[in-house]
Design an enzyme around this catalytic site. Sequence first.
Site, PDB file in Angstrom:
ATOM      1  N   ARG A  53       0.831  -1.263   0.037  1.00  0.00           N
ATOM      2  CA  ARG A  53      -0.075  -0.043   0.166  1.00  0.00           C
ATOM      3  C   ARG A  53       0.821   1.419   0.066  1.00  0.00           C
ATOM      4  NH1 ARG A  53      -4.750   0.927  -1.835  1.00  0.00           N
ATOM      5  NH2 ARG A  53      -5.672  -0.979  -0.726  1.00  0.00           N
ATOM      6  N   HIS A 108       1.869   3.080 -10.370  1.00  0.00           N
ATOM      7  CA  HIS A 108       0.916   3.518  -9.385  1.00  0.00           C
ATOM      8  C   HIS A 108       1.386   4.004  -8.244  1.00  0.00           C
ATOM      9  CE1 HIS A 108      -2.513   3.529  -6.871  1.00  0.00           C
ATOM     10  NE2 HIS A 108      -3.338   2.364  -7.583  1.00  0.00           N
ATOM     11  N   GLU A 168      -0.346   8.539 -11.537  1.00  0.00           N
ATOM     12  CA  GLU A 168       0.020   7.224 -12.123  1.00  0.00           C
ATOM     13  C   GLU A 168      -0.089   7.042 -13.572  1.00  0.00           C
ATOM     14  OE1 GLU A 168      -3.036   4.529 -10.480  1.00  0.00           O
ATOM     15  OE2 GLU A 168      -3.312   6.168  -8.685  1.00  0.00           O
TER      16      GLU A 168
END
Length: 289
Positions: free
Chosen positions: A63, A163, A264
Site C-alpha cells: 500500500r 501506481h 499514475e
Amino acid sequence: MPFEKNEDSVILKLPSGATAEILYYGATIISWKSPSQSGLGDDVEERLFVSKKSALDGSKPIRGGIPVVFPIFGPPVKPEHSKLGQHGFARSSVWHWDDVVMDTDTGVSIRLRLDPTPEIEAAFPHPFKLAYVVTLASHQLSTDLHVENPSSEQTLSFQALLHTYYAANASHVKISPLTNLTYINKVKGGIEEVETRDGVDVLQFTDAVYKNAPKEYLISCEGKTLKLKARELNDVVVWNPGAEAGSKIGDMEDGGWEHYVCVEPGSASYFIDVAPGKHWIGGQTITVM
C-alpha cells in the site's frame, strides 16, 4: 558500491545521499530519498508514501511506493481476464534479480525480471517476458517496464501503469497541466468530464483517468515541485480516497490519505497490443525541481 543486494530487496545508493529501495516482491519501490537541487546533501527527504499498516512480507500488494500494474488496470473487464485479481499479478509476484545496467557515482541502474510461473499461466495463459529497470540519480528516479512478446503467432494485449504514491500534504498538493483534458470520473460511476481547473487538487475523493494526457506533469506542494515525464503511457490517473473511502482501506494507516497523492502514468483506458516477436517499453522519470 552504489547498490546493495539483500534477501528481500535491492537498495541503490549515491554519494549525494539519494537512495531507493526496491522489493523483489512486486518489484515495488518502497522508498526514494533525494536531496533538493541545492545539492547540499543535508536536506535528503523521502519522496514516496508507504502506509505504516502495509504488509511488507509478500502476503499482499504494498500500500504505497510504486507498485507495477500489469496486465490489467483495476478489476477484470474482459472475460479472458476473469481469473486475474485487481491490477493483475505483477505487483503481487516475486521478481528476480537480472543485472546491473549502470554503476557510477552519479547514477545507478538495475534490472529485475518476471517470467510466467504455473500460477500466473493459470490466470493469464499468454506468453510474455517482463523486465523492470530502475535508475537512480541524485535528483531523479526513472522506472521503465519492458514487455516482450515471445510468441510466434499470438498478439499480446495488456494494460500497464506505474501506481506512484507521492508523499505530499493532500490539502495543498496540485497537479498540472491537465486543463481541457477529458477524464473518466470513477467517483461518479465512470462518466466522462472535461477538466477546467488549472491545478487539480484532491480536497475530496478523487479517482480520475485523464485520457490522451500530455505525458509531462508538475506535482506541486507547499513550495516544492516534482516533474513527472511519462514514456509511451498515454493516460494519467490522479487518485486520493479522502477520509470516507480511505478509512475503509484495511491496510491504510489512520489519516494516511492526508499524506499522499497518487499520480499514475499508464494505459488505464485502453489496451496495448504487442505483435509476435516484438517488445514495448513504457516508463516514467521523476525529477526534483
